[in-house]
Design a protein around this motif. Structure first.
Motif, mmCIF file in Angstrom:
data_model
loop_
_atom_site.group_PDB
_atom_site.id
_atom_site.type_symbol
_atom_site.label_atom_id
_atom_site.label_comp_id
_atom_site.label_asym_id
_atom_site.label_seq_id
_atom_site.Cartn_x
_atom_site.Cartn_y
_atom_site.Cartn_z
ATOM 1 N N ILE A 212 8.412 -16.070 8.131
ATOM 2 C CA ILE A 212 7.458 -15.736 7.258
ATOM 3 C C ILE A 212 7.604 -14.289 7.255
ATOM 4 O O ILE A 212 7.536 -13.352 8.483
ATOM 5 N N SER A 213 7.804 -13.380 6.074
ATOM 6 C CA SER A 213 8.015 -11.838 6.303
ATOM 7 C C SER A 213 6.520 -11.056 6.084
ATOM 8 O O SER A 213 6.346 -10.037 6.433
ATOM 9 N N VAL A 214 5.755 -11.744 5.456
ATOM 10 C CA VAL A 214 4.353 -11.161 4.931
ATOM 11 C C VAL A 214 3.407 -12.340 4.493
ATOM 12 O O VAL A 214 3.811 -13.098 4.080
ATOM 13 N N VAL A 215 2.054 -11.983 4.900
ATOM 14 C CA VAL A 215 0.827 -12.791 4.697
ATOM 15 C C VAL A 215 -0.143 -11.834 4.475
ATOM 16 O O VAL A 215 -0.454 -11.114 5.139
ATOM 17 N N GLU A 216 -0.672 -11.939 3.036
ATOM 18 C CA GLU A 216 -1.694 -11.045 2.860
ATOM 19 C C GLU A 216 -2.485 -11.435 1.797
ATOM 20 O O GLU A 216 -2.100 -12.390 1.112
ATOM 21 N N ASP A 217 -3.839 -10.935 1.735
ATOM 22 C CA ASP A 217 -4.709 -11.360 0.572
ATOM 23 C C ASP A 217 -3.848 -10.633 -0.744
ATOM 24 O O ASP A 217 -2.908 -9.800 -0.630
ATOM 25 N N LYS A 218 -3.957 -11.348 -1.739
ATOM 26 C CA LYS A 218 -3.334 -11.037 -2.872
ATOM 27 C C LYS A 218 -3.518 -9.443 -3.463
ATOM 28 O O LYS A 218 -2.484 -8.733 -3.634
ATOM 29 N N SER A 219 -4.724 -9.148 -3.418
ATOM 30 C CA SER A 219 -5.049 -7.826 -4.018
ATOM 31 C C SER A 219 -4.721 -6.813 -2.930
ATOM 32 O O SER A 219 -4.065 -5.669 -3.420
ATOM 33 N N VAL A 220 -4.623 -7.049 -1.476
ATOM 34 C CA VAL A 220 -4.084 -5.973 -0.508
ATOM 35 C C VAL A 220 -2.682 -5.914 -0.646
ATOM 36 O O VAL A 220 -2.058 -4.903 -0.643
ATOM 37 N N LEU A 221 -2.078 -7.159 -1.019
ATOM 38 C CA LEU A 221 -0.596 -7.145 -0.890
ATOM 39 C C LEU A 221 -0.003 -6.149 -2.276
ATOM 40 O O LEU A 221 0.728 -5.420 -1.840
ATOM 41 N N MET A 222 -0.708 -6.453 -3.175
ATOM 42 C CA MET A 222 -0.257 -5.541 -4.524
ATOM 43 C C MET A 222 -0.682 -4.106 -4.297
ATOM 44 O O MET A 222 0.026 -3.211 -4.610
ATOM 45 N N ASN A 223 -1.856 -3.818 -3.561
ATOM 46 C CA ASN A 223 -2.167 -2.334 -3.516
ATOM 47 C C ASN A 223 -1.250 -1.747 -2.409
ATOM 48 O O ASN A 223 -0.820 -0.628 -2.556
ATOM 49 N N LYS A 224 -0.811 -2.658 -1.355
ATOM 50 C CA LYS A 224 -0.172 -1.903 -0.289
ATOM 51 C C LYS A 224 1.340 -1.935 -0.641
ATOM 52 O O LYS A 224 2.052 -0.818 -0.374
ATOM 53 N N LEU A 225 2.024 -2.921 -1.572
ATOM 54 C CA LEU A 225 3.265 -2.840 -1.648
ATOM 55 C C LEU A 225 3.679 -2.358 -3.290
ATOM 56 O O LEU A 225 4.900 -2.317 -3.425
ATOM 57 N N GLY A 226 2.697 -2.383 -4.109
ATOM 58 C CA GLY A 226 3.010 -2.173 -5.580
ATOM 59 C C GLY A 226 3.066 -0.740 -5.774
ATOM 60 O O GLY A 226 2.766 0.133 -5.201
ATOM 61 N N LYS A 227 4.067 -0.533 -6.766
ATOM 62 C CA LYS A 227 4.216 0.839 -7.269
ATOM 63 C C LYS A 227 3.457 0.950 -8.754
ATOM 64 O O LYS A 227 3.364 0.074 -9.254
ATOM 65 N N LYS A 228 3.235 2.219 -8.950
ATOM 66 C CA LYS A 228 2.639 2.399 -10.289
ATOM 67 C C LYS A 228 4.010 3.055 -11.205
ATOM 68 O O LYS A 228 4.535 3.970 -10.493
ATOM 69 N N GLN A 229 3.891 3.118 -12.463
ATOM 70 C CA GLN A 229 5.063 3.722 -13.157
ATOM 71 C C GLN A 229 4.147 4.404 -14.092
ATOM 72 O O GLN A 229 3.549 3.851 -14.886
ATOM 73 N N LEU A 230 4.699 5.751 -14.491
ATOM 74 C CA LEU A 230 4.109 6.469 -15.659
ATOM 75 C C LEU A 230 5.227 6.794 -16.532
ATOM 76 O O LEU A 230 6.488 7.166 -16.222
ATOM 77 N N GLN A 231 5.027 6.094 -17.758
ATOM 78 C CA GLN A 231 6.054 6.254 -18.864
ATOM 79 C C GLN A 231 5.860 7.346 -19.730
ATOM 80 O O GLN A 231 4.559 7.093 -20.302
ATOM 81 N N LEU A 232 6.732 8.222 -20.041
ATOM 82 C CA LEU A 232 6.263 9.086 -21.132
ATOM 83 C C LEU A 232 7.210 9.261 -22.239
ATOM 84 O O LEU A 232 8.492 9.190 -22.001
ATOM 85 N N THR A 233 6.711 9.059 -23.554
ATOM 86 C CA THR A 233 7.577 8.812 -24.809
ATOM 87 C C THR A 233 7.790 10.422 -25.153
ATOM 88 O O THR A 233 6.667 11.040 -25.556
#
Length: 308
Positions: A212-233
């Motif tokens: 098991i590599s990780v166990v998290e609440d879904k929202s916590v997992l996405m906030n902790k490991l998620g990245k945001k991307q800014l797209q400029l046209t």
């Protein structure tokens, strides 16, 4: 509160020498939807099979609602409903007959009202007298779920529950699973449909190479490991990213018309303001911008890649 399933230091090595599970410890809470994600061969089905008493554990302890799965096998097994990945069914029985038989296997007295409710919830009531051999693959999958619910289990394991089921039926099954969770049933599912876990799960565990590599609440997992991307046209395409912007995590589209900036949501400074100022200094104008959050699929692929 004591977890409804408690796994401590569980390992399983088959006679061939293959280590399917390696020192896994995991608690699953009553009334939650827990999604177990992992690539093929990661150990998902082995873990489920051990908890359900189909496969003997090597080392470690597992309890279900406080009962040991080995010394109290009949008690723990009666609390569990299992929907296997394979479509193995008694094909010449009717839908209702196979449900009644499954209920009887667990020593439950007949309950026509419960059988009817399950079949209606799964949109199978109109096919209750049909032989299973005549049903489509998606309907056979729903029959397996109905059989697993026949004895009113406290825990439901779903091993790839919507494989071969069309999108409309899949969403109907998701709704049914939520209703089960709301009624107090604990649901553990494995799935290769990332959207399924993202849509349904309260918590997510990622298993890879038997660990098991990780166990998290879904929202916590996405906030902790998620990245945001800014797209400029851009107003005018670029042939390359200017050297002055080398310090930013930038990607240029193939035609040079879109500039993408990836940033960490957990950092105090995202760097967006600085980037926009640098673009202005360089005379790089844009006509549109929007941001997006990493999906659970992005996170899952990243975890498996780095943990393998």
């Amino acid at each position: 509160m004591e977890p409804i399933i408690s796994i401590k230091n569980l390992s399983k090595t088959y006679s061939s020498g293959f280590c399917a599970l390696n020192n896994i410890s995991l608690d699953i809470h009553q009334g939650e939807i827990f999604a177990l994600l992992g690539p093929n061969g990661a150990g998902k089905t082995t873990l489920i099979s051990i908890i359900c008493g189909i496969v003997t554990p090597g080392e470690g302890e597992i309890s279900v609602n406080g009962y040991d799965i080995l010394t109290d096998y009949r008690t723990t097994r009666s609390m569990i409903g299992l929907v296997p990945q394979e479509l193995a069914t008694a094909t010449f029985e009717s839908v209702r007959a196979t449900m009644n038989f499954s209920r009887g296997l667990f020593g439950k007295s007949p309950n026509p009202a419960h059988i009817e409710k399950v079949l209606r919830d799964l949109s199978l009531w109109d096919r209750r007298e049909d032989r299973i051999i005549s049903l489509s693959g998606g309907m056979k999958r729903r029959v397996l779920i109905a059989k697993a619910l026949a004895h009113e289990p406290q825990i439901l394991f779903l091993d790839e529950p919507t494989a071969g089921v069309d999108v409309e039926q899949r969403r109907g099954m998701w709704n049914m699973v939520r209703l089960l969770r709301d009624s107090g049933v604990t649901v553990i599912l494995t799935t290769h449909y990332i959207e399924e876990a993202e849509e349904m799960a309260d918590r997510i565990g990622v298993i890879n190479n038997g660990k098991i590599s990780v166990v998290e609440d879904k929202s916590v997992l996405m906030n902790k490991l998620g990245k945001k991307q800014l797209q400029l046209t851009l107003q005018q395409p670029l042939s390359a990213i200017p050297a002055e912007l080398a310090g930013y995590s930038l990607e240029l589209s193939g035609d040079g018309s879109v500039l993408r900036y990836t940033f960490d949501t957990q950092k105090e400074h995202t760097g967006i303001s600085e980037l926009l100022r640098e673009l202005g200094k360089l005379g790089i104008d844009f006509k549109d911008l929007h941001s997006s959050q990493s999906s659970l699929e992005d996170i899952f692929v990243s975890l498996v890649r780095h943990k393998s």
